[in-house]
Design a protein around this motif. Structure first.
Motif, PDB file in Angstrom:
ATOM      1  N   VAL A 216      35.006  57.916  32.722  1.00  0.00           N
ATOM      2  CA  VAL A 216      35.634  56.712  33.253  1.00  0.00           C
ATOM      3  C   VAL A 216      36.703  56.250  32.278  1.00  0.00           C
ATOM      4  CG1 VAL A 216      35.268  54.338  34.008  1.00  0.00           C
ATOM      5  CG2 VAL A 216      33.498  56.055  34.401  1.00  0.00           C
ATOM      6  N   GLU A 219      38.318  51.024  31.736  1.00  0.00           N
ATOM      7  CA  GLU A 219      37.357  50.000  32.147  1.00  0.00           C
ATOM      8  C   GLU A 219      36.520  49.605  30.941  1.00  0.00           C
ATOM      9  OE1 GLU A 219      35.413  49.630  36.014  1.00  0.00           O
ATOM     10  OE2 GLU A 219      35.859  51.751  36.291  1.00  0.00           O
ATOM     11  N   ASP A 223      31.178  47.783  32.749  1.00  0.00           N
ATOM     12  CA  ASP A 223      31.759  47.890  34.090  1.00  0.00           C
ATOM     13  C   ASP A 223      31.901  49.344  34.503  1.00  0.00           C
ATOM     14  OD1 ASP A 223      31.973  45.139  34.249  1.00  0.00           O
ATOM     15  OD2 ASP A 223      34.060  45.101  33.600  1.00  0.00           O
ATOM     16  N   GLY A 224      32.409  50.166  33.590  1.00  0.00           N
ATOM     17  CA  GLY A 224      32.608  51.568  33.910  1.00  0.00           C
ATOM     18  C   GLY A 224      31.315  52.297  34.212  1.00  0.00           C
ATOM     19  N   LEU A 226      28.458  50.968  35.289  1.00  0.00           N
ATOM     20  CA  LEU A 226      27.889  50.488  36.549  1.00  0.00           C
ATOM     21  C   LEU A 226      28.683  51.001  37.748  1.00  0.00           C
ATOM     22  CD1 LEU A 226      26.972  46.836  35.525  1.00  0.00           C
ATOM     23  CD2 LEU A 226      25.388  48.719  35.989  1.00  0.00           C
ATOM     24  N   HIS A 227      30.003  51.055  37.636  1.00  0.00           N
ATOM     25  CA  HIS A 227      30.807  51.603  38.736  1.00  0.00           C
ATOM     26  C   HIS A 227      30.505  53.077  38.944  1.00  0.00           C
ATOM     27  CE1 HIS A 227      34.046  48.227  38.225  1.00  0.00           C
ATOM     28  NE2 HIS A 227      32.986  47.821  38.897  1.00  0.00           N
ATOM     29  N   ALA A 228      30.373  53.831  37.856  1.00  0.00           N
ATOM     30  CA  ALA A 228      30.051  55.243  37.974  1.00  0.00           C
ATOM     31  C   ALA A 228      28.681  55.439  38.611  1.00  0.00           C
ATOM     32  CB  ALA A 228      30.092  55.901  36.591  1.00  0.00           C
ATOM     33  N   ALA A 230      27.204  53.524  40.692  1.00  0.00           N
ATOM     34  CA  ALA A 230      27.313  53.227  42.123  1.00  0.00           C
ATOM     35  C   ALA A 230      27.983  54.370  42.870  1.00  0.00           C
ATOM     36  CB  ALA A 230      28.087  51.925  42.325  1.00  0.00           C
ATOM     37  N   GLU A 231      29.059  54.913  42.312  1.00  0.00           N
ATOM     38  CA  GLU A 231      29.771  55.999  42.975  1.00  0.00           C
ATOM     39  C   GLU A 231      28.914  57.257  43.074  1.00  0.00           C
ATOM     40  OE1 GLU A 231      33.483  56.691  41.046  1.00  0.00           O
ATOM     41  OE2 GLU A 231      34.275  54.677  41.471  1.00  0.00           O
ATOM     42  N   HIS A 233      25.696  57.234  43.339  1.00  0.00           N
ATOM     43  CA  HIS A 233      24.450  56.877  44.036  1.00  0.00           C
ATOM     44  C   HIS A 233      23.236  57.098  43.143  1.00  0.00           C
ATOM     45  CE1 HIS A 233      26.808  56.504  47.707  1.00  0.00           C
ATOM     46  NE2 HIS A 233      27.301  57.707  47.500  1.00  0.00           N
ATOM     47  N   ARG A 262      22.818  43.178  34.845  1.00  0.00           N
ATOM     48  CA  ARG A 262      23.586  43.356  36.070  1.00  0.00           C
ATOM     49  C   ARG A 262      23.183  44.562  36.912  1.00  0.00           C
ATOM     50  NH1 ARG A 262      29.324  43.923  33.605  1.00  0.00           N
ATOM     51  NH2 ARG A 262      29.814  44.409  35.777  1.00  0.00           N
ATOM     52  N   SER A 263      22.480  45.510  36.366  1.00  0.00           N
ATOM     53  CA  SER A 263      22.237  46.754  37.092  1.00  0.00           C
ATOM     54  C   SER A 263      21.380  46.530  38.341  1.00  0.00           C
ATOM     55  CB  SER A 263      21.537  47.774  36.194  1.00  0.00           C
ATOM     56  OG  SER A 263      21.221  48.946  36.937  1.00  0.00           O
TER      57      SER A 263
END
Length: 274
Positions: A216, A219, A223-224, A226-228, A230-231, A233, A262-263
């Motif tokens: 990533v 970011e 944030d990076g 958590l976004h990864a 999510a992407e 799954h 936050r997770s």
């Protein structure tokens, strides 16, 4: 001896989610659970690092009666313990007696309540017990064990502690598809390969190749990651707790603390030796 999993309980909805999740893990190894409730009269130690139970109780007897009944309902052998002590010595005693594979707790919603949990539960666990820690968010509703995991690494090599490596059999049994996520610095060459090599060396996360790496850029680390997750799954997020993370001031401002707050998926924190 059956492997033990210790679940820190406060009889909240978040605890129930963690208890259900950890029970499923224990079943993989024919393990057992220990339901630990730390009871301390707030009049005696108002600043103690313990979480107040959300259920109004009039005596310790009522708490232990509830925990014993709950233990009997679980799909694995379980016992309940209530201790009248500070959290840190209680954890030290439980770890010494039961030698658990991991400690588990639930994360309450709304998020702002977790700020208290970070200091009251997680930090003493990492400081005193140095055991793997599983944090399950209250919103987690999946009935399946994880099959897709993300391991978050930085640009420094790591070596897992002995308690972390003791999870090899459990994690191997899950047959995880694992992705190593690295958040790159804004400038300079990528060092993602360092984290991948360290993850490969552990043997905990299945067969990892260069295709298992996800980088990533641009970011903030939390944030990076958590976004990864999510992407990809991810159903389990693995974080590393380096020795410096055991210091309270650093911990409260760390990427680990931010992600724990936050997770939306369960987080497994693995202590390292470096």
């Amino acid at each position: 001896m059956q492997p033990a999993f210790v679940v820190l309980t406060d009889m909240s909805a978040a605890t129930e989610v963690a208890l259900t999740y950890t029970s499923r893990l224990a079943q993989r190894l024919d393990g057992r659970l220990v339901l630990l409730h730390v009871y301390l009269d707030p009049m005696l130690a108002p600043d103690a690092a313990v979480m107040a139970s959300p259920i109004l109780v009039t005596s310790r007897k009522e708490i232990i009666a509830y925990l014993v009944e709950r233990a009997q309902e679980l799909p694995v052998p379980a016992e309940a313990e209530i201790v009248v002590d500070m959290l840190s010595p209680a954890l030290a005693d439980v770890v010494q007696r039961h030698r658990p594979l991991l400690l588990a707790c639930g994360r309450e919603q709304p998020i702002n309540l977790l700020d208290r949990m970070i200091g009251n539960w997680v930090l003493p666990i990492l400081q005193q017990a140095h055991q793997p820690l599983l944090v399950v968010p209250e919103v987690w509703q999946s009935t399946e064990l994880p099959r897709r995991a993300v391991v978050a690494t930085d640009d420094k090599a790591f070596w897992l502690s002995a308690p972390s490596l003791a999870l090899t059999e459990l994690l191997t049994s899950l047959k995880l598809t694992t992705t190593v996520v690295h958040v790159a610095e804004a400038t300079g060459p990528s060092r993602a390969d360092v984290g991948l090599a360290s993850a490969q060396r552990t043997g905990l996360f299945g067969h990892l190749t260069e295709n298992s790496l996800y980088e990533v850029c641009e970011e903030a680390p939390a944030d990076g990651i958590l976004h990864a997750a999510a992407e990809l799954h991810a159903q389990l997020l693995v974080l590393l707790a380096r020795p410096h993370s055991f210091l309270g001031g650093l911990f409260h401002h760390s990427v680990t603390a931010d992600i724990l707050r936050r997770s939306p998926v369960p987080v497994l924190v693995l202590p390292t030796t470096a």
